[in-house]
Design a protein around this motif. Structure first.
Motif, PDB file in Angstrom:
ATOM      1  N   ILE A   1       0.836  -1.197   0.000  1.00 42.72           N
ATOM      2  CA  ILE A   1       0.000   0.000   0.000  1.00 42.72           C
ATOM      3  C   ILE A   1       0.873   1.251   0.000  1.00 42.72           C
ATOM      4  CG2 ILE A   1      -1.709   1.319   1.305  1.00 42.72           C
ATOM      5  CD1 ILE A   1      -2.788  -1.364   2.349  1.00 42.72           C
ATOM      6  N   LEU A   2       1.881   1.263   0.853  1.00 46.24           N
ATOM      7  CA  LEU A   2       2.765   2.418   0.955  1.00 46.24           C
ATOM      8  C   LEU A   2       3.573   2.630  -0.322  1.00 46.24           C
ATOM      9  CD1 LEU A   2       4.020   1.941   4.622  1.00 46.24           C
ATOM     10  CD2 LEU A   2       2.607   3.826   3.778  1.00 46.24           C
ATOM     11  N   THR A   3       4.050   1.548  -0.904  1.00 40.79           N
ATOM     12  CA  THR A   3       4.828   1.647  -2.153  1.00 40.79           C
ATOM     13  C   THR A   3       3.979   2.256  -3.272  1.00 40.79           C
ATOM     14  OG1 THR A   3       6.224  -0.245  -1.566  1.00 40.79           O
ATOM     15  CG2 THR A   3       6.108   0.350  -3.893  1.00 40.79           C
ATOM     16  N   HIS A   4       2.750   1.766  -3.391  1.00 38.61           N
ATOM     17  CA  HIS A   4       1.856   2.282  -4.431  1.00 38.61           C
ATOM     18  C   HIS A   4       1.531   3.749  -4.196  1.00 38.61           C
ATOM     19  CE1 HIS A   4      -1.236   2.350  -7.474  1.00 38.61           C
ATOM     20  NE2 HIS A   4      -2.169   2.686  -6.579  1.00 38.61           N
ATOM     21  N   ALA A   5       1.259   4.099  -2.950  1.00 37.26           N
ATOM     22  CA  ALA A   5       0.940   5.501  -2.634  1.00 37.26           C
ATOM     23  C   ALA A   5       2.111   6.413  -2.957  1.00 37.26           C
ATOM     24  CB  ALA A   5       0.552   5.628  -1.161  1.00 37.26           C
ATOM     25  N   GLN A   6       3.316   5.979  -2.625  1.00 36.52           N
ATOM     26  CA  GLN A   6       4.480   6.809  -2.881  1.00 36.52           C
ATOM     27  C   GLN A   6       4.719   6.997  -4.372  1.00 36.52           C
ATOM     28  OE1 GLN A   6       6.058   8.586  -0.627  1.00 36.52           O
ATOM     29  NE2 GLN A   6       7.175   9.529  -2.330  1.00 36.52           N
ATOM     30  N   GLN A   7       4.442   5.984  -5.155  1.00 37.02           N
ATOM     31  CA  GLN A   7       4.554   6.121  -6.611  1.00 37.02           C
ATOM     32  C   GLN A   7       3.581   7.170  -7.135  1.00 37.02           C
ATOM     33  OE1 GLN A   7       3.806   2.070  -7.784  1.00 37.02           O
ATOM     34  NE2 GLN A   7       5.946   1.436  -7.622  1.00 37.02           N
ATOM     35  N   GLN A   8       2.358   7.176  -6.604  1.00 39.97           N
ATOM     36  CA  GLN A   8       1.363   8.171  -7.028  1.00 39.97           C
ATOM     37  C   GLN A   8       1.781   9.582  -6.611  1.00 39.97           C
ATOM     38  OE1 GLN A   8      -2.008   5.981  -5.088  1.00 39.97           O
ATOM     39  NE2 GLN A   8      -3.044   6.366  -7.021  1.00 39.97           N
ATOM     40  N   ILE A   9       2.314   9.711  -5.397  1.00 40.89           N
ATOM     41  CA  ILE A   9       2.742  11.022  -4.917  1.00 40.89           C
ATOM     42  C   ILE A   9       3.901  11.541  -5.756  1.00 40.89           C
ATOM     43  CG2 ILE A   9       3.856  12.191  -2.960  1.00 40.89           C
ATOM     44  CD1 ILE A   9       2.129  10.384  -1.128  1.00 40.89           C
ATOM     45  N   ALA A  10       4.832  10.643  -6.105  1.00 43.77           N
ATOM     46  CA  ALA A  10       5.981  11.056  -6.923  1.00 43.77           C
ATOM     47  C   ALA A  10       5.507  11.584  -8.275  1.00 43.77           C
ATOM     48  CB  ALA A  10       6.933   9.884  -7.122  1.00 43.77           C
TER      49      ALA A  10
END
Length: 406
Positions: free
Chosen positions: A393-402
């Protein structure tokens, strides 16, 4: 440019005390000033308020003369030229006791390179709100010690918070251990995640100034919050339906021993005539952390009535009206209100606002914060509503934020 010439239009955050205060302040202002414009209040929830005022450029194009804007959105609005800069108005006719009448923490986020784009309207950092009558009850203290071999007290860690919540959770008696606001509005779960993160020494901002949610502290925070929200032996059964207002109303009806929410809802429990917990409430820091988000009066860049708009918000923020907002269920922003003896007799912990501000952190000032907050909201919702591993979940969220920050 909107052709409104006979009306004065205010975008108002949907909340009974705000709506009542705006109508009263306008009526009083017109009596004092002789203004004959007809008031139109446009009452909106958070998503619609942001959309109408900023996304659809309602402030920039003159649809609204004045709007309630919270500090999550203030940088976005400033960057998109939505607000009238107030410096010339303030220099010519400053609000009473400006700036010393307010805490510096309430004048910072609307100030961009010395350009001021708002005046404080409503305050109240997030805090731990609890039923002091339950915590001070000798029978409850004895029972707690028998169960846990510990003294019952205000929780200082999240583990203690969960344990105390489990202790007081008695749904058959109409009492739950704790209330959280988990309604998916892009705000409540974001705030809760930040509080979890900050209380563990984490940070949203990395050394390069970028937002980074994929950290060990974030993982610990998300895992614990998932466990807490889904602990039916600890939390109110309706927390997924509660925004901050609904949560505050439930607490005022005596439905929980503790609540994580804005200070204003502790105050509301003392001044609302329907409250069932008057005189039974106290507040404290949330595991040594607090969050400072506040509401502002802003003037639309496209308003046809800018001079009247400034004159009105100057009037609305005076000492008497700041106090009146508090007694009506909002939270005044002036130091004089915080320390008012009569208000502290009604709301005995009102003076604690200053200490809460001292410990409070602020959300990042970011032009795309609303989009980033939506990602964090979905991140937290995925954690509490699915079994997907938190790391994914965190990895996916960070990709979206980037992608948003590119």
């Amino acid at each position: 440019m909107n052709n409104r010439t006979e009306t004065f239009k205010i975008a108002v955050r949907k909340f009974g005390p705000f709506e009542t205060a705006m109508q009263k302040f306008w009526d009083d202002y017109c009596l004092l000033s002789g203004c004959t414009l007809k008031l139109e209040l446009v009452i909106m929830d958070l998503h619609e308020l942001h959309d109408r005022t900023l996304t659809q450029h309602g402030l920039a194009n003159g649809e609204f003369d004045v709007a309630h804007i919270n500090t999550d959105w203030i940088y976005e609005g400033y960057a998109n030229n939505a607000f009238e800069v107030l410096n010339s108005y303030i220099n010519q006719s400053p609000p009473i006791d400006f700036p010393d009448g307010w805490s510096a923490s309430l004048l910072e986020l609307q100030n961009f390179g010395d350009e001021i784009v708002g005046l404080p309207f409503h305050d109240g950092p997030e805090c731990l709100i609890y039923r002091k009558d339950l915590f001070e009850n000798e029978r409850e203290q004895t029972r707690y010690f028998e169960l846990y071999k510990q003294h019952l007290g205000v929780p200082k860690t999240w583990q203690e918070f969960q344990q105390v919540s489990q202790f007081f959770n008695r749904p058959d008696e109409g009492l739950f251990g704790a209330i959280l606001a988990c309604y998916p509005d892009g705000h409540n779960t974001v705030f809760d995640f930040c509080l979890q993160l900050w209380s563990r020494g984490g940070n949203l901002i990395d050394p390069q100034g970028k937002i980074n949610v994929n950290t060990p502290a974030s993982l610990e925070s998300l895992d614990f919050y998932r466990k807490l929200v889904n602990d039916q032996s600890a939390v109110h059964q309706a927390i997924r339906e509660f925004d901050s207002v609904a949560a505050g109303m439930a607490f005022s009806q005596g439905q929980a021993a503790m609540m994580i929410n804005w200070f204003g809802f502790a105050a509301m429990a003392e001044v609302d005539e329907h409250s069932k917990v008057k005189g039974k409430v106290n507040v404290d820091l949330i595991m040594s952390a607090s969050l400072n988000v506040y509401w502002l009066y802003t003037i639309g860049k496209g308003s046809m009535h800018k001079n009247i708009a400034y004159d009105f918000i100057r009037f609305a923020t005076n000492t008497a009206n700041d106090r009146a907002l508090t007694l009506g269920g909002g939270i005044g922003c002036r130091k004089s209100t915080w320390n008012d003896v009569s208000i502290n007799q009604i709301i005995p912990y009102y003076h604690k606002l200053e200490a809460l501000h001292t410990a409070a952190k602020m959300l990042p000032q970011h032009q795309n914060w609303a989009k980033i907050a939506a990602v964090i909201d979905q991140m937290v919702l995925a954690a509490i509503n699915t079994n997907q591993p938190a790391e994914e979940i965190l990895t996916h969220a960070q990709q979206q934020i980037a992608e948003i920050e590119k």
